[in-house]
Design an enzyme around this catalytic site. Structure first.
Site, PDB file in Angstrom:
ATOM      1  N   SER A 162       0.822  -1.209   0.000  1.00 45.88           N
ATOM      2  CA  SER A 162       0.000   0.000   0.000  1.00 45.88           C
ATOM      3  C   SER A 162       0.859   1.264   0.000  1.00 45.88           C
ATOM      4  O   SER A 162       2.008   1.262   0.440  1.00 45.88           O
ATOM      5  CB  SER A 162      -0.892   0.030   1.243  1.00 45.88           C
TER       6      SER A 162
HETATM    7  N1  SAH Z   1      -0.147  -5.560   4.085  1.00 43.51           N
HETATM    8  C1  SAH Z   1       0.665  -5.836   2.931  1.00 43.51           C
HETATM    9  C2  SAH Z   1      -0.040  -5.552   1.625  1.00 43.51           C
HETATM   10  C3  SAH Z   1      -1.212  -6.456   1.434  1.00 43.51           C
HETATM   11  S1  SAH Z   1      -1.625  -6.836  -0.258  1.00 43.51           S
HETATM   12  C4  SAH Z   1       1.985  -5.105   2.968  1.00 43.51           C
HETATM   13  O1  SAH Z   1       2.256  -4.402   3.959  1.00 43.51           O
HETATM   14  O2  SAH Z   1       2.778  -5.252   2.036  1.00 43.51           O
HETATM   15  C5  SAH Z   1      -2.893  -8.005   0.118  1.00 43.51           C
HETATM   16  C6  SAH Z   1      -2.374  -9.366   0.479  1.00 43.51           C
HETATM   17  O3  SAH Z   1      -3.473 -10.112   0.964  1.00 43.51           O
HETATM   18  C7  SAH Z   1      -1.820 -10.146  -0.714  1.00 43.51           C
HETATM   19  O4  SAH Z   1      -0.523 -10.589  -0.437  1.00 43.51           O
HETATM   20  C8  SAH Z   1      -2.790 -11.323  -0.858  1.00 43.51           C
HETATM   21  O5  SAH Z   1      -2.177 -12.516  -1.290  1.00 43.51           O
HETATM   22  C9  SAH Z   1      -3.311 -11.455   0.574  1.00 43.51           C
HETATM   23  N2  SAH Z   1      -4.597 -12.131   0.727  1.00 43.51           N
HETATM   24  C10 SAH Z   1      -5.701 -12.055  -0.061  1.00 43.51           C
HETATM   25  N3  SAH Z   1      -6.687 -12.816   0.449  1.00 43.51           N
HETATM   26  C11 SAH Z   1      -6.205 -13.374   1.601  1.00 43.51           C
HETATM   27  C12 SAH Z   1      -6.748 -14.258   2.579  1.00 43.51           C
HETATM   28  N4  SAH Z   1      -7.995 -14.743   2.517  1.00 43.51           N
HETATM   29  N5  SAH Z   1      -5.959 -14.614   3.621  1.00 43.51           N
HETATM   30  C13 SAH Z   1      -4.688 -14.164   3.733  1.00 43.51           C
HETATM   31  N6  SAH Z   1      -4.125 -13.338   2.826  1.00 43.51           N
HETATM   32  C14 SAH Z   1      -4.874 -12.938   1.773  1.00 43.51           C
END
Ligand code: SAH
Length: 217
Positions: free
Chosen positions: A65
């Site tokens: 983000s």
């Molecule tokens: N917080 C992260 C950015 C998140 S991007 C940072 O600081 O870099 C969103 C992430 O959520 C992705 O890696 C994706 O694979 C994960 N994601 C999506 N659905 C999910 C689920 N049900 N459980 C765990 N992770 C999930």
């Protein structure tokens, strides 16, 4: 974590111009954003722009983000040094590293194995020792360490997954982008007894939360 990581001038400018200028005031959040070396969480060649006012790719179609959104979501959690926080969507591990500077314990769930491995490496590189990475469907939460003082969902969800509400401590806060696959509102839920008070913040764009209580693949 020490403040001896390179590019500290870029971090100081990022905090001043992108984060303080937009009204973030929590001292713990501001100092964590100044200290955590964001460029170590972003793969080449995008790490050159690590301190730009933008989200960036981290591989596997996922994104880290925009710095301001990380700061805003962290501030909205009202994090305290005694807190245990659950994050859904470890991604690069950057948001977990920011939280780890402020709270006692962070558990972060990631569904894509290679992404989780990168997060593990990144967090080890910055010696974040109070972060646990769990591979799995974060829409189910993580009952083993519940209840949580804070829950941060960093992927877009159509509704707040019920298991997450159930794992929120009394007085705890949950922050999540809720809406469609393409655009969401930042929602804050505060749990008091049998009440869940909801507040809405501005529009945001996150990659989809994929799982039992999120979107289908
Ligand atoms: N917080 C992260 C950015 C998140 S991007 C940072 O600081 O870099 C969103 C992430 O959520 C992705 O890696 C994706 O694979 C994960 N994601 C999506 N659905 C999910 C689920 N049900 N459980 C765990 N992770 C999930």
């Amino acid at each position: 974590m020490t403040n001896s990581y390179p590019r500290s001038d870029e971090r100081r400018r990022m905090v001043e111009l992108q984060i303080e200028a937009r009204g973030i005031m929590d001292p713990g959040v501001l100092s964590a954003m100044r200290e955590v070396p964001r460029h170590l969480f972003i793969p080449q060649p995008w790490n050159r722009d690590a301190y730009a006012d933008a989200p960036l790719p981290i591989g596997s179609g996922q994104t880290i983000s925009q710095p301001y959104i990380v700061a805003l979501m962290t501030e909205l959690l009202h994090p305290k040094p005694t807190d245990t926080v659950l994050e859904i969507g470890a991604g690069s591990g950057y948001q977990a590293a920011i939280l780890s500077m402020i709270v006692k314990k962070v558990i972060t769930i990631e569904r894509i194995e290679t992404v989780a491995e990168h997060a593990r490496t990144n967090l080890a590189n910055v010696q974040a020792k109070n972060v646990e990475i769990v591979l799995g469907d974060g829409t189910l939460g993580y009952p083993l360490s519940a209840p949580y003082n804070g829950i941060l969902v960093t992927a877009a969800t159509p509704t707040i997954p019920e298991p997450l509400k159930a794992q929120l401590a009394d007085g705890g806060r949950l922050v999540a982008p809720v809406g469609s696959r393409s655009i969401q509102d930042l929602i804050v839920i505060e749990h008091h007894g049998d009440q869940f008070r909801e507040e809405q913040y501005g529009g945001v764009r996150f990659v989809p939360l994929v799982g039992k209580f999120g979107w289908e693949e």
